[in-house]
Design a protein around this motif. Structure first.
Motif, PDB file in Angstrom:
ATOM      1  N   THR A  16     -19.329 -45.522 -37.893  1.00  0.00           N
ATOM      2  CA  THR A  16     -19.960 -44.445 -37.143  1.00  0.00           C
ATOM      3  C   THR A  16     -19.918 -44.857 -35.677  1.00  0.00           C
ATOM      4  O   THR A  16     -20.418 -45.919 -35.313  1.00  0.00           O
ATOM      5  CB  THR A  16     -21.411 -44.226 -37.607  1.00  0.00           C
ATOM      6  N   ASP A  47     -30.369 -49.241 -43.309  1.00  0.00           N
ATOM      7  CA  ASP A  47     -30.754 -48.224 -42.342  1.00  0.00           C
ATOM      8  C   ASP A  47     -32.145 -47.689 -42.716  1.00  0.00           C
ATOM      9  O   ASP A  47     -32.609 -47.878 -43.843  1.00  0.00           O
ATOM     10  CB  ASP A  47     -29.752 -47.065 -42.355  1.00  0.00           C
ATOM     11  N   SER A  77     -23.709 -52.781 -42.161  1.00  0.00           N
ATOM     12  CA  SER A  77     -24.592 -52.829 -43.322  1.00  0.00           C
ATOM     13  C   SER A  77     -23.830 -52.237 -44.503  1.00  0.00           C
ATOM     14  O   SER A  77     -22.713 -51.749 -44.349  1.00  0.00           O
ATOM     15  CB  SER A  77     -25.895 -52.054 -43.078  1.00  0.00           C
ATOM     16  N   ASP A  79     -24.810 -49.607 -46.033  1.00  0.00           N
ATOM     17  CA  ASP A  79     -25.031 -48.165 -46.047  1.00  0.00           C
ATOM     18  C   ASP A  79     -23.747 -47.434 -45.672  1.00  0.00           C
ATOM     19  O   ASP A  79     -22.876 -47.993 -45.002  1.00  0.00           O
ATOM     20  CB  ASP A  79     -26.143 -47.784 -45.065  1.00  0.00           C
ATOM     21  N   GLU A  81     -21.292 -44.488 -43.818  1.00  0.00           N
ATOM     22  CA  GLU A  81     -21.157 -43.968 -42.460  1.00  0.00           C
ATOM     23  C   GLU A  81     -22.031 -42.726 -42.264  1.00  0.00           C
ATOM     24  O   GLU A  81     -22.525 -42.465 -41.167  1.00  0.00           O
ATOM     25  CB  GLU A  81     -19.688 -43.676 -42.121  1.00  0.00           C
ATOM     26  N   HIS A  84     -25.520 -43.976 -41.644  1.00  0.00           N
ATOM     27  CA  HIS A  84     -25.558 -44.464 -40.257  1.00  0.00           C
ATOM     28  C   HIS A  84     -25.720 -43.285 -39.292  1.00  0.00           C
ATOM     29  O   HIS A  84     -26.524 -43.348 -38.356  1.00  0.00           O
ATOM     30  CB  HIS A  84     -24.275 -45.214 -39.894  1.00  0.00           C
ATOM     31  N   TRP A  87     -29.216 -41.803 -39.442  1.00  0.00           N
ATOM     32  CA  TRP A  87     -30.200 -42.708 -38.836  1.00  0.00           C
ATOM     33  C   TRP A  87     -30.097 -42.668 -37.316  1.00  0.00           C
ATOM     34  O   TRP A  87     -31.098 -42.615 -36.617  1.00  0.00           O
ATOM     35  CB  TRP A  87     -30.003 -44.111 -39.365  1.00  0.00           C
ATOM     36  N   ARG A  88     -28.866 -42.678 -36.820  1.00  0.00           N
ATOM     37  CA  ARG A  88     -28.682 -42.619 -35.364  1.00  0.00           C
ATOM     38  C   ARG A  88     -29.236 -41.320 -34.798  1.00  0.00           C
ATOM     39  O   ARG A  88     -29.839 -41.315 -33.732  1.00  0.00           O
ATOM     40  CB  ARG A  88     -27.212 -42.784 -34.999  1.00  0.00           C
ATOM     41  N   MET A 101     -20.967 -48.813 -35.886  1.00  0.00           N
ATOM     42  CA  MET A 101     -21.738 -49.276 -37.040  1.00  0.00           C
ATOM     43  C   MET A 101     -20.807 -49.211 -38.254  1.00  0.00           C
ATOM     44  O   MET A 101     -20.424 -48.122 -38.691  1.00  0.00           O
ATOM     45  CB  MET A 101     -22.961 -48.400 -37.261  1.00  0.00           C
ATOM     46  N   ALA A 103     -19.537 -49.431 -42.089  1.00  0.00           N
ATOM     47  CA  ALA A 103     -20.070 -49.056 -43.398  1.00  0.00           C
ATOM     48  C   ALA A 103     -19.356 -49.878 -44.477  1.00  0.00           C
ATOM     49  O   ALA A 103     -18.249 -49.550 -44.892  1.00  0.00           O
ATOM     50  CB  ALA A 103     -19.870 -47.570 -43.642  1.00  0.00           C
TER      51      ALA A 103
END
Length: 180
Positions: A16, A47, A77, A79, A81, A84, A87-88, A101, A103
């Motif tokens: 991401t 996340d 992490s 998790d 994409e 991510h 969360w962002r 980030m 994935a």
């Protein structure tokens, strides 16, 4: 766990990179994407947690300083994409994150590095500095409840890039040790 002197594993992961639009949000990143650069790859467990965003923001705040040292920062992490991205978008401190980030959903990279928490099925809180030849030059793991110090990782990168002997608490610009 792989450590100093080991070759960082090859990888090719979805990342991401933006929250602008779904079309621009994702990009594939491999171990050759930033060929010739130092890499800072830091793994965090999950996340939408509590300690992780403080670290991610901390590395984000220092991103320009890492870039000045020809070092690409990569968060990772297990998790996806899509998680991510969500969360962002959700967390104000992560919206303008200046680095990708990764994935690691298949958990191949975290397994190859030896940092997969088998019981939880997530990556441990691990940090790697990788030189331009792909060799791990710094590695450390903290307990899941303890955040790391991005400033210390930057200090270690500075020391590694001197190719000199650096004493305890050495900082960029200070004298290195000379062998008599």
């Amino acid at each position: 766990m792989l450590t100093v002197g080991d070759k960082f594993p090859e990888f090719n992961l979805k990342a991401t990179v933006s929250i602008e639009s779904v079309e621009k949000a994702f990009f594939p990143i491999s171990n050759t994407t930033y060929k010739g650069k130092w890499l800072l790859v830091f793994f965090y467990p999950k996340d939408f947690t509590f300690v992780c965003p403080t670290e991610i923001k901390g590395f984000g705040d220092l991103n320009a300083q890492f870039a000045d040292r020809d070092c690409q920062v990569l968060a990772a992490s297990t998790d996806s994409e899509f998680v991510h991205l969500a969360w962002r978008k959700d967390h104000k401190d992560l919206r303008d994150l200046p680095f990708p980030m990764l994935a690691d959903t298949a958990k191949r990279l975290s397994s190859a590095l030896g940092i997969l928490d088998e019981e939880e099925g997530v990556a441990k809180r691990a940090t790697f500095l990788v030189d331009p030849e792909g060799v791990i030059r710094f590695a450390y793991v903290t307990d899941g409840s303890v955040g790391r110090n991005p400033q210390e990782v930057l200090r270690v990168l500075d020391a590694l890039q001197t190719d000199e002997l650096c004493p305890c608490n050495w900082k960029q610009g200070e004298e290195t040790l000379k062998v008599a």
